[in-house]
Scaffold this motif. Sequence first.
Motif, PDB file in Angstrom:
ATOM      1  N   ASP A  40       0.737  -1.219  -0.010  1.00 38.59           N
ATOM      2  CA  ASP A  40       0.082   0.124   0.128  1.00 38.59           C
ATOM      3  C   ASP A  40       0.724   1.207   0.080  1.00 38.59           C
ATOM      4  OD1 ASP A  40      -2.286  -1.502   0.110  1.00 38.59           O
ATOM      5  OD2 ASP A  40      -2.419  -1.323   2.282  1.00 38.59           O
ATOM      6  N   ALA A  41       1.988   1.315   0.543  1.00 37.60           N
ATOM      7  CA  ALA A  41       3.022   2.362   0.449  1.00 37.60           C
ATOM      8  C   ALA A  41       3.573   2.671  -0.730  1.00 37.60           C
ATOM      9  CB  ALA A  41       4.260   2.085   1.465  1.00 37.60           C
ATOM     10  N   MET A  42       3.467   1.828  -1.870  1.00 39.38           N
ATOM     11  CA  MET A  42       4.169   2.148  -3.109  1.00 39.38           C
ATOM     12  C   MET A  42       2.979   2.023  -4.275  1.00 39.38           C
ATOM     13  SD  MET A  42       7.309  -0.198  -2.904  1.00 39.38           S
ATOM     14  CE  MET A  42       6.552  -1.924  -2.134  1.00 39.38           C
ATOM     15  N   GLY A  43       1.753   2.089  -4.032  1.00 41.82           N
ATOM     16  CA  GLY A  43       0.663   2.680  -4.980  1.00 41.82           C
ATOM     17  C   GLY A  43       0.016   1.486  -5.275  1.00 41.82           C
ATOM     18  N   PRO A  44      -1.086   1.646  -6.043  1.00 46.13           N
ATOM     19  CA  PRO A  44      -2.036   0.476  -6.478  1.00 46.13           C
ATOM     20  C   PRO A  44      -1.002  -0.634  -7.350  1.00 46.13           C
ATOM     21  CG  PRO A  44      -2.273   2.364  -7.662  1.00 46.13           C
ATOM     22  CD  PRO A  44      -1.589   3.034  -6.804  1.00 46.13           C
ATOM     23  N   LEU A  45      -1.740  -1.587  -7.352  1.00 50.39           N
ATOM     24  CA  LEU A  45      -1.021  -2.838  -7.862  1.00 50.39           C
ATOM     25  C   LEU A  45      -1.312  -2.697  -9.658  1.00 50.39           C
ATOM     26  CD1 LEU A  45      -1.963  -5.915  -5.846  1.00 50.39           C
ATOM     27  CD2 LEU A  45       0.175  -4.609  -5.853  1.00 50.39           C
ATOM     28  N   THR A  46      -0.374  -3.242 -10.281  1.00 49.93           N
ATOM     29  CA  THR A  46      -0.426  -3.156 -11.584  1.00 49.93           C
ATOM     30  C   THR A  46      -0.808  -4.532 -12.206  1.00 49.93           C
ATOM     31  OG1 THR A  46       1.814  -4.005 -11.688  1.00 49.93           O
ATOM     32  CG2 THR A  46       1.671  -1.541 -11.704  1.00 49.93           C
ATOM     33  N   ALA A  47      -1.148  -4.523 -13.468  1.00 45.38           N
ATOM     34  CA  ALA A  47      -1.545  -5.931 -14.024  1.00 45.38           C
ATOM     35  C   ALA A  47      -0.434  -7.178 -13.760  1.00 45.38           C
ATOM     36  CB  ALA A  47      -1.576  -5.637 -15.594  1.00 45.38           C
ATOM     37  N   LEU A  48       0.926  -6.567 -13.409  1.00 44.31           N
ATOM     38  CA  LEU A  48       1.756  -7.448 -13.246  1.00 44.31           C
ATOM     39  C   LEU A  48       1.669  -8.095 -11.525  1.00 44.31           C
ATOM     40  CD1 LEU A  48       3.826  -9.166 -15.056  1.00 44.31           C
ATOM     41  CD2 LEU A  48       5.577  -7.350 -14.243  1.00 44.31           C
ATOM     42  N   GLY A  49       1.001  -7.355 -10.715  1.00 46.86           N
ATOM     43  CA  GLY A  49       0.932  -7.742  -9.529  1.00 46.86           C
ATOM     44  C   GLY A  49       1.771  -7.045  -8.661  1.00 46.86           C
ATOM     45  N   LEU A  50       2.533  -6.040  -9.207  1.00 46.73           N
ATOM     46  CA  LEU A  50       3.481  -5.358  -8.431  1.00 46.73           C
ATOM     47  C   LEU A  50       2.735  -3.873  -8.026  1.00 46.73           C
ATOM     48  CD1 LEU A  50       6.733  -5.684 -10.557  1.00 46.73           C
ATOM     49  CD2 LEU A  50       6.269  -6.666  -8.253  1.00 46.73           C
ATOM     50  N   MET A 241     -16.832  11.737 -24.988  1.00 49.81           N
ATOM     51  CA  MET A 241     -16.797  12.821 -24.031  1.00 49.81           C
ATOM     52  C   MET A 241     -17.636  12.863 -22.871  1.00 49.81           C
ATOM     53  SD  MET A 241     -13.958  13.867 -25.234  1.00 49.81           S
ATOM     54  CE  MET A 241     -12.980  12.972 -26.405  1.00 49.81           C
ATOM     55  N   ALA A 242     -18.838  12.649 -23.122  1.00 47.09           N
ATOM     56  CA  ALA A 242     -20.093  12.524 -22.238  1.00 47.09           C
ATOM     57  C   ALA A 242     -19.500  11.642 -20.908  1.00 47.09           C
ATOM     58  CB  ALA A 242     -21.399  12.542 -22.906  1.00 47.09           C
ATOM     59  N   HIS A 243     -19.377  10.283 -21.607  1.00 41.03           N
ATOM     60  CA  HIS A 243     -19.121   9.247 -20.508  1.00 41.03           C
ATOM     61  C   HIS A 243     -17.929   9.400 -19.973  1.00 41.03           C
ATOM     62  CE1 HIS A 243     -19.809   5.071 -18.961  1.00 41.03           C
ATOM     63  NE2 HIS A 243     -18.675   4.869 -19.297  1.00 41.03           N
ATOM     64  N   LEU A 244     -16.723   9.812 -20.329  1.00 43.06           N
ATOM     65  CA  LEU A 244     -15.779  10.252 -19.552  1.00 43.06           C
ATOM     66  C   LEU A 244     -15.984  11.278 -18.647  1.00 43.06           C
ATOM     67  CD1 LEU A 244     -12.947  10.575 -22.550  1.00 43.06           C
ATOM     68  CD2 LEU A 244     -12.870   9.124 -20.609  1.00 43.06           C
ATOM     69  N   ASN A 245     -16.770  12.329 -18.777  1.00 45.05           N
ATOM     70  CA  ASN A 245     -17.045  13.164 -17.785  1.00 45.05           C
ATOM     71  C   ASN A 245     -17.847  12.648 -16.655  1.00 45.05           C
ATOM     72  OD1 ASN A 245     -15.656  15.279 -19.065  1.00 45.05           O
ATOM     73  ND2 ASN A 245     -17.599  15.764 -20.205  1.00 45.05           N
ATOM     74  N   ALA A 246     -18.753  11.573 -17.090  1.00 43.51           N
ATOM     75  CA  ALA A 246     -19.749  11.010 -16.061  1.00 43.51           C
ATOM     76  C   ALA A 246     -19.071  10.088 -15.187  1.00 43.51           C
ATOM     77  CB  ALA A 246     -20.704   9.991 -16.861  1.00 43.51           C
ATOM     78  N   ILE A 247     -17.855   9.435 -15.748  1.00 45.33           N
ATOM     79  CA  ILE A 247     -17.193   8.077 -14.944  1.00 45.33           C
ATOM     80  C   ILE A 247     -15.996   8.707 -14.359  1.00 45.33           C
ATOM     81  CG2 ILE A 247     -18.114   6.636 -16.214  1.00 45.33           C
ATOM     82  CD1 ILE A 247     -15.273   6.025 -17.424  1.00 45.33           C
ATOM     83  N   LEU A 248     -15.267  10.025 -14.606  1.00 45.49           N
ATOM     84  CA  LEU A 248     -14.091  10.399 -14.163  1.00 45.49           C
ATOM     85  C   LEU A 248     -13.957  10.264 -12.404  1.00 45.49           C
ATOM     86  CD1 LEU A 248     -12.254  12.832 -16.050  1.00 45.49           C
ATOM     87  CD2 LEU A 248     -11.993  10.475 -16.058  1.00 45.49           C
ATOM     88  N   PRO A 249     -15.097  10.578 -11.605  1.00 45.09           N
ATOM     89  CA  PRO A 249     -14.905  10.986 -10.201  1.00 45.09           C
ATOM     90  C   PRO A 249     -15.049   9.318  -9.710  1.00 45.09           C
ATOM     91  CG  PRO A 249     -16.669  12.061 -10.865  1.00 45.09           C
ATOM     92  CD  PRO A 249     -16.036  11.766 -12.111  1.00 45.09           C
ATOM     93  N   ASP A 250     -15.476   8.460 -10.415  1.00 44.51           N
ATOM     94  CA  ASP A 250     -15.576   7.010  -9.840  1.00 44.51           C
ATOM     95  C   ASP A 250     -14.439   6.405  -9.956  1.00 44.51           C
ATOM     96  OD1 ASP A 250     -18.100   6.946  -8.950  1.00 44.51           O
ATOM     97  OD2 ASP A 250     -19.107   6.872 -10.610  1.00 44.51           O
ATOM     98  N   VAL A 251     -13.542   6.666 -11.485  1.00 43.99           N
ATOM     99  CA  VAL A 251     -12.105   6.084 -11.906  1.00 43.99           C
ATOM    100  C   VAL A 251     -11.294   6.558 -10.549  1.00 43.99           C
ATOM    101  CG1 VAL A 251     -10.487   6.150 -13.597  1.00 43.99           C
ATOM    102  CG2 VAL A 251     -12.925   6.011 -14.329  1.00 43.99           C
ATOM    103  N   VAL A 252     -11.313   7.727 -10.349  1.00 44.46           N
ATOM    104  CA  VAL A 252     -10.472   8.339  -9.328  1.00 44.46           C
ATOM    105  C   VAL A 252     -10.573   7.421  -8.143  1.00 44.46           C
ATOM    106  CG1 VAL A 252      -9.616  10.470  -7.959  1.00 44.46           C
ATOM    107  CG2 VAL A 252     -10.265  10.719 -10.464  1.00 44.46           C
ATOM    108  N   ALA A 253     -11.732   7.453  -7.869  1.00 45.21           N
ATOM    109  CA  ALA A 253     -12.121   6.679  -6.314  1.00 45.21           C
ATOM    110  C   ALA A 253     -11.664   5.225  -6.335  1.00 45.21           C
ATOM    111  CB  ALA A 253     -13.545   6.923  -6.027  1.00 45.21           C
ATOM    112  N   THR A 254     -11.929   4.539  -7.499  1.00 48.23           N
ATOM    113  CA  THR A 254     -11.750   3.143  -7.755  1.00 48.23           C
ATOM    114  C   THR A 254      -9.889   2.969  -7.549  1.00 48.23           C
ATOM    115  OG1 THR A 254     -13.455   2.837  -9.260  1.00 48.23           O
ATOM    116  CG2 THR A 254     -11.663   1.310  -9.367  1.00 48.23           C
TER     117      THR A 254
END
Length: 316
Positions: A40-50, A241-254
């Motif tokens: 957790d101290a080094m950021g979220p996990l990548t697709a390689l599990g690091l 563009m409409a979809h990006l504007n709708a989901i960006l807050p959830d992407v950041v939270a995810t």
Amino acid sequence: MTPKDEARARLDAAGELRAAGDLAGARAVLDGLRGDGAPDAMGPLTALGLPRRLHAAYLKLAKAEGDAAARIALQYFLVPPPEALSALARMPDEARRACSAAARAAVPDVLHQVWIGPAPVPPACAAWAGVARRNGFEYRLWREDDLEIAGFTDAPAFRERLERGDYPGAVDAARYLILAREGGVYLDCDWYPARDDLGLAEALPMLGLAALAEDTPRLTGAGSPFLTNSLIACPPAHPVMAHLNAILPDVVATLPGGPAWWVTGPLIFTLVAAQAPVTLAPRGLVQGNLAKGAGAAELDAMRETAGGFLIGWKPW
């Protein structure tokens, strides 16, 4: 020392060893972190599990070692697992069908750029204003006051990135808001015009959604190519563009702690745009990229060579 501070200190130590040419020592530090570091101290996990920061450190080491295979693999997997964003990125069926109609809609003759923060406006902006004027385009340079007047600073993703001091992420969010409302061509301020005798309408089809592909492939779960969001053209009200504007807050939270290029930039843009018809800008559009901090003399020398339309230049 907190686990986060300890991890950063060890990553810094590995970087110093790498810079000094002690590649074996740098690898030993990274391997130690991989074995007992706090993920957790080094950021979220990548697709390689690091953890992302550890993954990025291994990538820098592979480049220093000249290991092309390791470099390519580490670049490819330096993204979150595809399933992390797939549900958010998926547009509703109605929106995806609307993308086909949007592919036939004209792109307005307006060039947008965004510059926020205390740093001076780059000289590229004045150059692009001239290109736009000579070719019958309107030119809009959006500063924070302009975005506020338009109501864009109330958008949650823009506000969150700005409060974090993440100017690139805030500019990512701003471009989607601007293009959704007004359409046109968006260009990052680190592009400089390579020539004066070519207009935007000659470089791009000015119909539907157009973007530039990245040079580096990434694992997205949405196929290829991987798109940059530094050049986007589209008509107003485009569903992407409409979809990006709708989901960006959830992407950041995810993906808390995810870098801007994951949560607001090229990755999420690629995942959403992959569901729509997209025109890829010609590869020859980019003439070249100057080293960061290069001066006007290097820029002039590159502009004197025949070639494309864009030069990557970060004089700051």
